[in-house]
Design an enzyme around this catalytic site. Structure first.
Site, PDB file in Angstrom:
ATOM      1  N   ARG A  20      -8.740  -6.495   3.576  1.00  0.00           N
ATOM      2  CA  ARG A  20      -9.522  -5.668   2.660  1.00  0.00           C
ATOM      3  C   ARG A  20      -9.392  -6.282   1.275  1.00  0.00           C
ATOM      4  NH1 ARG A  20      -6.389  -0.699   1.825  1.00  0.00           N
ATOM      5  NH2 ARG A  20      -6.008  -1.541  -0.242  1.00  0.00           N
ATOM      6  N   HIS A  68      -8.607   0.403  -1.313  1.00  0.00           N
ATOM      7  CA  HIS A  68      -8.896   1.301  -0.190  1.00  0.00           C
ATOM      8  C   HIS A  68     -10.157   2.110  -0.504  1.00  0.00           C
ATOM      9  CE1 HIS A  68      -8.528   4.508   2.770  1.00  0.00           C
ATOM     10  NE2 HIS A  68      -8.554   5.379   1.783  1.00  0.00           N
ATOM     11  N   TYR A 103       0.641  -2.415  -5.046  1.00  0.00           N
ATOM     12  CA  TYR A 103       1.424  -2.644  -3.826  1.00  0.00           C
ATOM     13  C   TYR A 103       1.226  -4.010  -3.171  1.00  0.00           C
ATOM     14  CZ  TYR A 103      -3.011  -0.741  -1.973  1.00  0.00           C
ATOM     15  OH  TYR A 103      -4.327  -0.507  -1.713  1.00  0.00           O
TER      16      TYR A 103
END
Lengths: 325, 360
Positions: free
Chosen positions: B255, B259, B268
């Protein structure tokens, strides 16, 4: 007319629906070869075969999820959840999916699913074979919630549920599966949703109940008659859609209300009924409403009979209402 | 080419894998470019406050377009909320998707859902929801129903690496194995479930390996390679229609974006990791192939991007001009017919609306 018990009427209703419509099928745990743990699906496997009477793996979320998929594809599945106490693994599928599919898709994907499940206490089932969790589902927009109390209603309401294009939770009072028998009309005799039944006519007080609480409510009314109080018993039959007209009409006539259910009192369905009466029948009420319900505890095992409403408690509450005004 | 997971009972025969027709490749590339353009545009529109939310798919175009390309138009799609590439291949018009992102009167869903949760019966693309995994057992039920009706189709359900931890992943794959349902489980392992890395999702070496326990093949494919994805899906579809049951495909992708527009992946994951995968950008990979084969020139490519951007901007302008959703539709589609309670609430709402006490 045929004399049947409630569980026989349900069995007959399933068989009739499956004969009439090849898109109707049954799925659940032990529903096939075994005929269901309460024998509600007895004989169906033999008549319709394993493709239409499907024994599933032990997964309620799988059962309801698969039933939704079948319905989206055009079938009319009737899923059995063996005990209402075991429905919670499927809660997400029911609340997030089944109840919302029509709405969230703008009407493109209706969900023609019936979920049948035995509910309630009185069979020494303890915490996990006794619950009455109808309020969770009545609170969920998009679900119809149906609870019969007689063999004729069981068959007639089940026929309506299976024909209904929307999801229906069909809760069966297992305590009176065999204890109550009665005449059931032959053929496709449907009982419409949203029409309460006057189980006993009366003029002085209304007892609202449904499912397995109808017999003790009627018994209480008989006892009250002996002391001069003529109680009406209204069997709601369907919590969603609720026959609000019948609820209000009865209290406008009697001026007094006792609400009975075996589920815990706090936020139980009786709270909704009481609120409707307070909002819309306040000036007809001669005395405060009373609720006779299960207590706000988990369902007990040894003390089951102490927990469940009985005719004596209903009479006690009714007398208090009459005494108050 | 697919690599079978360890101890898979029936690994698909690689020689049976059909290839993506060469003539289709420019069309496949166009679909991927359209998905990327819409994605970039929607991220911008969200930042400008012109749509409320967006779930991007960048990095997953080859997996989605390759998979959808391998299907028949009669096959049913049970998507998660990131399957823009699939919807575009299915033929859902850009304007219709943008109407849904706005939630206007052109939206088939009547403005009822957040962006990306669309669905179109006409395109056999089932309306998505936010809970992860619920679509999986539904896809299995639909596949069982199709077989019962004697219809030669498969159902394909899409989900990510995080969903393999969900209840419904287990329930759905287990049911599919038991009933040999003609279903394809298409897992886009994009390495991150919001902030949780793939290795914190499961100790399994691959996600495809999970299929072994359910008694059917699990296949790992490079999800940036549109050919590999296409072949794996064709194989799975052939197996399903032959009556051999389901297949789990793990398309390994990344990705590239957040998100959703509410997420900041810099919290992160590292720039180095992102760069590693940007170097494997599926669009760059297919473009290189087309340039090499002569099917595309740099000039064609520049024109394609420019035209596509113009088209998307025009479609959005048209969607923005489409009238808002009628507030009274709030009470429609709860049931086929409104209950007396809904009817009464609708009347109450209409009166308040008229008095200006409710402002949509």
């Amino acid at each position: 007319m045929t004399e049947l018990t409630i569980v026989q009427a349900i069995n007959r209703g399933l068989a009739d629906a499956m004969r009439a419509d090849p898109d109707v099928l049954v799925l659940g745990e032990d529903v096939g070869v075994n005929g269901g743990v309460f024998r509600a699906t007895e004989g169906l496997f033999k008549e319709f075969g394993g493709d239409r009477v499907i024994d599933t793996p032990l997964s309620e979320t799988g059962i309801v999820g698969a039933a939704i998929g079948m319905a989206l594809y055009g079938l009319k599945p009737v899923a059995e959840i063996q005990f209402l106490d075991f429905i919670y693994p499927a809660f997400d599928q029911i609340v997030s999916e089944l109840a919302k599919f029509r709405y969230r898709s703008g009407g493109q994907y209706p969900c023609h699913v019936v979920i049948r499940s035995p509910y309630g206490g009185g069979i020494k089932g303890g915490l996990y074979h006794s619950q009455s969790s109808e309020a969770y589902f009545a609170h969920t927009a998009g679900l119809k919630v149906v609870i019969p109390s007689t063999p004729a209603d069981a068959k007639g309401l089940l026929a309506t549920a299976i024909a209904d294009p929307d999801p229906v939770l069909f809760l069966e009072p297992k305590r009176i599966y065999r204890a109550v028998s009665g005449e059931v009309p032959d053929g496709d005799q449907r009982v419409p949703f949203g029409e309460a039944r006057i189980a006993r006519e009366g003029a002085d007080l209304t007892i609202f109940a449904y499912g397995a609480m109808i017999p003790p409510s009627v018994q209480a009314a008989e006892t009250l008659a002996a002391s001069g109080t003529n109680a009406e018993v209204v069997d709601l039959r369907t919590l969603v859609p609720l026959d609000e007209k019948a609820v209000l009409a009865s209290v406008e006539k009697t001026g007094r209300a006792v609400i009975v259910h075996e589920a815990p009192r706090f936020c139980g369905f009786g709270a909704e009924l009481a609120a409707i009466l307070a909002e819309k029948a306040f000036f007809s009420l001669k005395a405060p409403i009373q609720r006779v319900t299960g207590y706000d505890t988990p369902f007990p095992y040894a003390l089951e009979n102490a927990y469940l409403p009985n005719a004596e408690r209903i009479v006690h509450a009714a007398k208090a209402v009459v005494a108050a005004g | 080419m697919g690599k079978a997971a360890d101890k898979s009972p029936e690994p698909p025969a690689p020689e049976a894998s059909p290839d993506l027709p060469a003539d289709d490749l420019p069309k496949v590339y166009r679909a991927m470019v359209l998905a990327r353009v819409m994605d970039e545009r929607c991220l911008t529109l969200q930042r400008q406050g012109r749509i409320g939310f967006y779930v991007p798919l960048q990095g997953q175009e080859a997996a989605q377009v390759g998979c959808a390309w391998a299907l028949d138009s009669e096959d049913w799609i049970f998507p998660a909320y990131r399957e823009l590439g699939v919807a575009l291949v299915r033929g859902v018009p850009v304007k219709l998707l943008l109407d849904q992102f706005i939630g206007n009167s052109g939206d088939v869903l009547k403005g009822r859902q957040m962006p990306n949760h669309y669905g179109y019966r006409e395109f056999r693309f089932v309306t998505a929801s936010s809970p992860v995994g619920t679509q999986i057992s539904q896809a299995v039920g639909a596949a069982m129903a199709a077989r019962w009706k004697g219809e030669e189709i498969v159902t394909v359900t899409f989900f990510g690496d995080g969903t393999t931890s969900s209840n419904d992943f287990h329930a759905g794959l287990n049911f599919a194995g038991v009933f040999k349902a003609p279903t394809i489980f298409f897992c886009q392992n994009n390495q991150w479930a919001i902030s949780l890395p793939r290795e914190r999702q499961t100790r399994s070496e691959t996600l495809a390996a999970k299929a072994v326990a359910y008694g059917f093949p699990g296949v790992v494919v490079d999800g940036t390679d549109v050919h590999a994805v296409y072949r794996a899906v064709r194989d799975a579809r052939d197996r399903a229609l032959a009556g051999d049951g389901p297949t789990l495909i793990e398309a390994q992708v990344y990705r590239l974006g957040p998100h959703s527009t509410s997420d900041d992946p810099r919290r992160y994951r590292t720039d180095a990791e992102l760069q590693k995968w940007k170097d494997k950008d599926p669009l760059a990979r297919l473009k290189h192939e087309l340039l090499t084969s002569g099917a595309l020139t740099e000039a064609d490519d520049a024109a394609l991007w420019e035209t596509t951007r113009k088209d998307v901007v025009a479609a959005f302008a048209s969607a923005e001009e489409t009238s808002p959703v009628d507030p009274l539709t709030l009470f429609d589609d709860v049931f086929a017919q409104r209950t007396p309670q809904l009817e009464a609430q609708r009347e109450e709402f209409a009166a308040l609306l008229k008095e200006g006490l409710i402002k949509p």
